[in-house]
Motif scaffolding. Structure first.
Motif, PDB file in Angstrom:
ATOM      1  N   LEU A   6       0.870  -1.178   0.000  1.00  0.00           N
ATOM      2  CA  LEU A   6       0.000   0.000   0.000  1.00  0.00           C
ATOM      3  C   LEU A   6       0.909   1.231   0.000  1.00  0.00           C
ATOM      4  CD1 LEU A   6      -1.860  -2.289   1.329  1.00  0.00           C
ATOM      5  CD2 LEU A   6      -3.138  -0.393   2.284  1.00  0.00           C
ATOM      6  N   LYS A   7       0.370   2.357  -0.448  1.00  0.00           N
ATOM      7  CA  LYS A   7       1.257   3.527  -0.618  1.00  0.00           C
ATOM      8  C   LYS A   7       1.510   4.304   0.670  1.00  0.00           C
ATOM      9  CE  LYS A   7       0.679   4.715  -5.445  1.00  0.00           C
ATOM     10  NZ  LYS A   7      -0.681   4.889  -5.935  1.00  0.00           N
ATOM     11  N   LYS A   8       0.462   4.519   1.448  1.00  0.00           N
ATOM     12  CA  LYS A   8       0.667   5.364   2.633  1.00  0.00           C
ATOM     13  C   LYS A   8      -0.164   4.876   3.827  1.00  0.00           C
ATOM     14  CE  LYS A   8       1.051  10.011   2.111  1.00  0.00           C
ATOM     15  NZ  LYS A   8       0.516  11.399   2.060  1.00  0.00           N
ATOM     16  N   THR A  37       6.884   1.707   2.146  1.00  0.00           N
ATOM     17  CA  THR A  37       5.565   2.337   2.206  1.00  0.00           C
ATOM     18  C   THR A  37       5.716   3.643   2.980  1.00  0.00           C
ATOM     19  OG1 THR A  37       4.574   0.152   2.289  1.00  0.00           O
ATOM     20  CG2 THR A  37       3.185   1.955   3.021  1.00  0.00           C
ATOM     21  N   GLN A  98      -4.290  11.237   1.538  1.00  0.00           N
ATOM     22  CA  GLN A  98      -4.094  10.014   0.717  1.00  0.00           C
ATOM     23  C   GLN A  98      -3.616   8.826   1.561  1.00  0.00           C
ATOM     24  OE1 GLN A  98      -1.493  12.104  -2.079  1.00  0.00           O
ATOM     25  NE2 GLN A  98      -3.006  11.627  -3.657  1.00  0.00           N
ATOM     26  N   ASP A 100      -3.954   5.236   3.000  1.00  0.00           N
ATOM     27  CA  ASP A 100      -4.616   3.993   2.538  1.00  0.00           C
ATOM     28  C   ASP A 100      -5.068   3.106   3.699  1.00  0.00           C
ATOM     29  OD1 ASP A 100      -4.163   4.583  -0.170  1.00  0.00           O
ATOM     30  OD2 ASP A 100      -2.072   3.929   0.057  1.00  0.00           O
ATOM     31  N   HIS A 287      -3.412  -6.695   3.368  1.00  0.00           N
ATOM     32  CA  HIS A 287      -4.848  -6.381   3.150  1.00  0.00           C
ATOM     33  C   HIS A 287      -5.764  -6.917   4.232  1.00  0.00           C
ATOM     34  CE1 HIS A 287      -3.782  -4.599  -0.639  1.00  0.00           C
ATOM     35  NE2 HIS A 287      -3.017  -5.650  -0.847  1.00  0.00           N
TER      36      HIS A 287
END
Ligand code: ADP
Length: 328
Positions: A6-8, A37, A98, A100, A287
């Motif tokens: 995931l990005k952030k 990340t 932003q 995630d 996830h």
């Protein structure tokens, strides 16, 4: 190794502070860096999220904090976050930044908030149990408990020195509004005559019998450790009732209070916080959501948040039994 990055990730501490929260933040930040990340810190828990109080965090932002008590991100109790309107503003901040997914370090109240937030806005989160009370289901130990236990034990040891010098009976209140873990642990470790906890129904008659037995056994002091949430009465009420029954006793009361929340985290808490912080990042990158990471039988486990907030860690009956055997 997690399958997708995931990005952030956002990290915050919420509710009551506990020693080891800094070590947990450090582990989250560094695990994020390890897995490439971005990590963003949110100040003052959910309240800070509502006010968009955020900062970029990298591995060097968390240097020299593993040994510090409290939480450098600060924590808060947020009434606004308990409202749908407050959570809507907080969700806006998550989108603006932003973010995630969130890692929430706190107690069951914070997990309840995070659960509502997830159900309403679909924002993934992982809970990390941080409270001195050790009452959270899904982990043998919470971050901060071991340190608080040691602090309480050391304080009781010091009080014991004075109690023994004067033939005194001391009623000592330790923290734990709903749970007797700190009382039971510190009471056993310091050789308390009686340990009064909310999980067990106590009676004044049993307490008086125990004090009488202590006197007859030739003990020159008696320590009664009382959990904050004890239903029989608070330390002052118990001391007054005992004075009425035994006017000849020299009875003193001590409330340990907030010293139990502070101080350098113990080695156990630093290791626990480090393990759970990394496990939380790995879980969210995998996830997973709506779960709490914990440690059971020295293994990392994941518990649905639903269960973690509904159930409570049970007091170990065997500890209660040995506390009775050892005061003979
Ligand atoms: P802890 O996490 O240490 O148990 P609290 O019970 O004070 O501490 O909870 C921390 C914060 O979590 C609260 O101030 C509030 O912002 C949020 N919170 C607690 N319960 C709920 C709930 N049922 N719904 C929404 N937010 C909640």
């Amino acid at each position: 190794m997690p399958d997708k990055i995931l990005k952030k990730i956002g990290v915050l501490t919420s509710g009551g502070d506990s020693p080891g929260m800094n070590a947990a933040i450090r582990a989250v930040v560094r695990a994020c860096a390890y897995y490439k990340t971005q990590c963003i810190g949110i100040h003052r828990g959910f309240e800070g999220l509502i006010h968009n109080e955020t900062c970029e965090l990298g591995p060097r932002s968390v240097r020299h904090i593993i040994n510090k008590g409290g939480t450098f991100l600060k924590t808060a109790r947020s009434e606004k976050f308990k409202t749908a309107e407050g959570r809507k503003i907080a969700a806006g901040a998550v989108v603006d930044n932003q973010i995630d997914g969130l890692i929430i370090i706190g107690g069951d109240g914070s997990f309840r908030g995070a659960k509502d937030f997830y159900e309403e806005f679909g924002i993934p989160f992982i809970g990390v149990p941080g409270t001195i009370d050790n009452d959270i289901f899904g982990t043998d130990f919470t971050i901060g408990y071991d340190t608080a236990l040691n602090t309480a034990m050391e304080a009781i040891d010091r009080i014991r020195d004075s109690a023994t010098s004067h033939n005194r009976v001391f009623f000592i209140e330790v923290m734990g509004r709903d749970a007797g873990f700190i009382a039971l642990g510190s009471g056993i470790a310091s050789g308390a005559q009686e340990i009064l906890i909310p999980e067990r129904k106590d009676s004044l008659d049993d307490l008086f019998d125990s004090l009488k037995r202590s006197e007859q056994a030739g003990k020159n002091s008696s320590i009664i450790v009382v959990s904050e949430g004890e239903e029989l009465g608070n330390v002052y009420e118990l001391a007054n009732a005992t004075k009425e029954k035994f006017p000849e006793y020299d009875i003193r009361v001590s409330v340990l209070g907030y010293i139990q929340r502070g101080g350098h985290p113990s080695c156990m808490d630093r290791i626990l916080a480090s393990r759970l912080g990394v496990a939380a990042v790995e879980a969210i990158l995998d996830h997973k959501t709506n779960i709490m990471v914990g440690l059971k039988s020295n293994r990392i486990v994941q518990t649905p948040i639903e269960e973690a907030v509904k159930k409570h860690n049970e007091i170990d009956i065997e500890l209660l039994k040995i506390s009775k055997i050892l005061v003979i």
